[in-house]
Design a protein around this motif. Sequence first.
Motif, mmCIF file in Angstrom:
data_model
loop_
_atom_site.group_PDB
_atom_site.id
_atom_site.type_symbol
_atom_site.label_atom_id
_atom_site.label_comp_id
_atom_site.label_asym_id
_atom_site.label_seq_id
_atom_site.Cartn_x
_atom_site.Cartn_y
_atom_site.Cartn_z
ATOM 1 N N ALA A 141 -4.619 5.725 16.457
ATOM 2 C CA ALA A 141 -4.288 5.711 17.883
ATOM 3 C C ALA A 141 -2.871 6.243 18.117
ATOM 4 C CB ALA A 141 -4.430 4.295 18.436
ATOM 5 N N LEU A 142 -1.936 5.915 17.230
ATOM 6 C CA LEU A 142 -0.579 6.435 17.363
ATOM 7 C C LEU A 142 -0.558 7.946 17.162
ATOM 8 C CD1 LEU A 142 1.507 3.723 15.447
ATOM 9 C CD2 LEU A 142 1.279 4.039 17.927
ATOM 10 N N ALA A 143 -1.302 8.419 16.174
ATOM 11 C CA ALA A 143 -1.376 9.860 15.954
ATOM 12 C C ALA A 143 -1.950 10.560 17.176
ATOM 13 C CB ALA A 143 -2.224 10.152 14.717
ATOM 14 N N GLU A 144 -2.972 9.949 17.764
ATOM 15 C CA GLU A 144 -3.593 10.506 18.966
ATOM 16 C C GLU A 144 -2.587 10.591 20.110
ATOM 17 O OE1 GLU A 144 -8.012 9.723 20.388
ATOM 18 O OE2 GLU A 144 -6.692 8.122 21.061
ATOM 19 N N ALA A 145 -1.658 9.610 20.151
ATOM 20 C CA ALA A 145 -0.643 9.578 21.207
ATOM 21 C C ALA A 145 0.592 10.401 20.858
ATOM 22 C CB ALA A 145 -0.236 8.134 21.485
ATOM 23 N N GLY A 146 0.611 11.003 19.655
ATOM 24 C CA GLY A 146 1.739 11.822 19.263
ATOM 25 C C GLY A 146 2.930 11.043 18.744
ATOM 26 N N VAL A 147 2.705 9.800 18.303
ATOM 27 C CA VAL A 147 3.781 8.962 17.773
ATOM 28 C C VAL A 147 3.752 9.023 16.249
ATOM 29 C CG1 VAL A 147 4.702 6.616 17.609
ATOM 30 C CG2 VAL A 147 3.701 7.424 19.757
ATOM 31 N N GLY A 148 4.856 9.407 15.642
ATOM 32 C CA GLY A 148 4.927 9.490 14.192
ATOM 33 C C GLY A 148 4.995 8.118 13.552
ATOM 34 N N TYR A 149 4.369 7.973 12.403
ATOM 35 C CA TYR A 149 4.330 6.678 11.716
ATOM 36 C C TYR A 149 4.256 6.899 10.212
ATOM 37 C CZ TYR A 149 -0.565 7.663 10.859
ATOM 38 O OH TYR A 149 -1.727 8.259 10.412
ATOM 39 N N ARG A 150 4.535 5.829 9.486
ATOM 40 C CA ARG A 150 4.275 5.767 8.044
ATOM 41 C C ARG A 150 3.392 4.564 7.791
ATOM 42 N NH1 ARG A 150 9.804 7.373 8.002
ATOM 43 N NH2 ARG A 150 10.144 9.352 6.868
ATOM 44 N N MET A 151 2.409 4.731 6.941
ATOM 45 C CA MET A 151 1.463 3.666 6.622
ATOM 46 C C MET A 151 1.655 3.215 5.183
ATOM 47 S SD MET A 151 -1.302 1.724 7.079
ATOM 48 C CE MET A 151 -2.480 2.285 8.313
ATOM 49 N N LEU A 152 1.956 1.919 5.009
ATOM 50 C CA LEU A 152 2.085 1.367 3.658
ATOM 51 C C LEU A 152 0.776 0.742 3.185
ATOM 52 C CD1 LEU A 152 5.626 -0.306 3.758
ATOM 53 C CD2 LEU A 152 4.989 2.023 3.079
ATOM 54 N N GLY A 153 -0.053 0.271 4.111
ATOM 55 C CA GLY A 153 -1.361 -0.235 3.728
ATOM 56 C C GLY A 153 -1.377 -1.699 3.370
ATOM 57 N N SER A 157 2.414 -1.880 8.075
ATOM 58 C CA SER A 157 2.260 -2.573 6.799
ATOM 59 C C SER A 157 1.419 -3.827 6.978
ATOM 60 C CB SER A 157 3.635 -2.969 6.244
ATOM 61 O OG SER A 157 3.509 -3.786 5.092
ATOM 62 N N CYS A 158 0.632 -4.123 5.968
ATOM 63 C CA CYS A 158 -0.038 -5.419 5.918
ATOM 64 C C CYS A 158 0.915 -6.442 5.315
ATOM 65 C CB CYS A 158 -1.302 -5.342 5.058
ATOM 66 S SG CYS A 158 -2.684 -4.518 5.861
ATOM 67 N N ALA A 159 0.714 -7.696 5.682
ATOM 68 C CA ALA A 159 1.512 -8.775 5.109
ATOM 69 C C ALA A 159 1.218 -8.907 3.622
ATOM 70 C CB ALA A 159 1.212 -10.085 5.841
ATOM 71 N N ASP A 160 2.096 -9.614 2.952
ATOM 72 C CA ASP A 160 1.930 -9.842 1.517
ATOM 73 C C ASP A 160 0.578 -10.502 1.253
ATOM 74 O OD1 ASP A 160 2.399 -10.010 -1.151
ATOM 75 O OD2 ASP A 160 3.962 -11.541 -1.019
ATOM 76 N N GLU A 161 -0.189 -9.939 0.335
ATOM 77 C CA GLU A 161 -1.516 -10.416 -0.073
ATOM 78 C C GLU A 161 -2.608 -10.179 0.979
ATOM 79 O OE1 GLU A 161 -2.273 -11.203 -3.092
ATOM 80 O OE2 GLU A 161 -0.174 -10.965 -3.662
ATOM 81 N N GLU A 162 -2.283 -9.533 2.095
ATOM 82 C CA GLU A 162 -3.305 -9.238 3.103
ATOM 83 C C GLU A 162 -4.042 -7.959 2.719
ATOM 84 O OE1 GLU A 162 -5.908 -9.349 5.423
ATOM 85 O OE2 GLU A 162 -4.463 -10.864 6.112
ATOM 86 N N GLN A 163 -5.350 -8.070 2.559
ATOM 87 C CA GLN A 163 -6.153 -6.936 2.106
ATOM 88 C C GLN A 163 -6.900 -6.231 3.229
ATOM 89 O OE1 GLN A 163 -8.195 -7.509 -1.771
ATOM 90 N NE2 GLN A 163 -7.679 -9.661 -1.523
ATOM 91 N N HIS A 164 -6.970 -6.828 4.420
ATOM 92 C CA HIS A 164 -7.723 -6.236 5.526
ATOM 93 C C HIS A 164 -6.828 -5.242 6.276
ATOM 94 C CE1 HIS A 164 -9.855 -9.999 4.683
ATOM 95 N NE2 HIS A 164 -10.931 -9.381 5.122
ATOM 96 N N SER A 165 -6.957 -3.991 5.942
ATOM 97 C CA SER A 165 -6.092 -2.967 6.534
ATOM 98 C C SER A 165 -6.770 -2.136 7.614
ATOM 99 C CB SER A 165 -5.571 -2.029 5.436
ATOM 100 O OG SER A 165 -6.643 -1.324 4.826
ATOM 101 N N LEU A 166 -8.054 -2.343 7.864
ATOM 102 C CA LEU A 166 -8.785 -1.469 8.787
ATOM 103 C C LEU A 166 -8.193 -1.471 10.200
ATOM 104 C CD1 LEU A 166 -11.151 0.442 8.404
ATOM 105 C CD2 LEU A 166 -12.672 -1.339 9.266
ATOM 106 N N PRO A 167 -7.850 -2.631 10.779
ATOM 107 C CA PRO A 167 -7.235 -2.596 12.112
ATOM 108 C C PRO A 167 -5.921 -1.816 12.129
ATOM 109 C CG PRO A 167 -8.019 -4.805 11.612
ATOM 110 C CD PRO A 167 -8.096 -4.018 10.334
ATOM 111 N N LEU A 168 -5.175 -1.881 11.031
ATOM 112 C CA LEU A 168 -3.937 -1.126 10.947
ATOM 113 C C LEU A 168 -4.227 0.376 10.889
ATOM 114 C CD1 LEU A 168 -1.056 -2.252 10.885
ATOM 115 C CD2 LEU A 168 -1.028 -1.845 8.423
ATOM 116 N N GLU A 169 -5.343 0.752 10.251
ATOM 117 C CA GLU A 169 -5.751 2.151 10.225
ATOM 118 C C GLU A 169 -6.137 2.624 11.626
ATOM 119 O OE1 GLU A 169 -8.590 3.034 7.052
ATOM 120 O OE2 GLU A 169 -7.871 1.258 6.002
#
Length: 312
Positions: free
Chosen positions: A210-222, A193-205
């Motif tokens: 990278a987690l998907a590549e490593a086989g780690v399940g995640y949920r992305m709120l953006g 998740s990005c912090a409140d009012e944080e719009q820069h989500s690319l590093p989180l993507e």
Amino acid sequence: MADEALSAGVVAQRLGVAVTTLRTWHQRYGLGPSQHVPGHHRRYTPADLARLEVMRRLTAEGVSPAEAARWARQAPDALAPVDISRAVRRRDGGGTTIPVGRAGPAARGLARAAMRLDAAAISETISRAIAADGVVATWDRLLRPLLVGIGERHAATGALIEVEHLVTRCISAALSVAASAGPAPGTPRVLLSCADEEQHSLPLEALAAALAEAGVGYRMLGARVPTTALLAAIDRTGPAAVVLWSQTRATADPAQLTALLTASSRPMLVLAAGPGWPARALPTGVVRPTDLTEAVSLAVALHDSLNRPAAS
């Protein structure tokens, strides 16, 4: 000469352009491969490559493709440096290239493609790098230097907004493809998740891919997730780890982290990721990874510990 001849794919990689761009330059302007061996595809010679480099440099400076091709063809010696200042008037504000520091040729080629707004070349370069080197290496060696360079140019000149938007879209699309192409993860253990009012989500993507590549399940709120919404998501899904991203100090309120630590369904691991978080002001119990590699390592270690068979 035969051992110096290059395929279209190799030339495209060296120049930082798409193979389709080379075909266009060949068909429209005659800047194609000149070496021909019967029964084989034509190959590019060093002189061909030098002419194409002139073409690439001039179009990146804003010269029309037709005019750039004229200069490339008329150069008296295709292997000699070309004074491009005679072909284009440079703009004010620190030059017309994107600085990428000590990053390698691939990053410089990607920066040139970005200046041309060549979405096909940008996407092709990123996808090829992810396939060859993985998400983390591509982010650290290719994408992050480019994004930092664009930011530096924008801070100095106020320009390149259109470049940033196009590059961001291409990177986001490539990371999405990489995430979907990874091995099927198990139960999602990580909430991003990005912090409140944080719009820069690319590093989180990038972390998600990278987690998907490593086989780690995640949920992305953006982007721009209010604390109340994040707490609701934690109560609903019970993640083992939560990564909260902040790009700037303006969005890095430590109270958001405190709320996670005191939640009724407190995660085992709370990561404050991004340059916005002040290291000395973080609540006790919060981990601040220094880079993407460390964030992935922490998530993978937690995932492995939770999936390790219990001792009999």
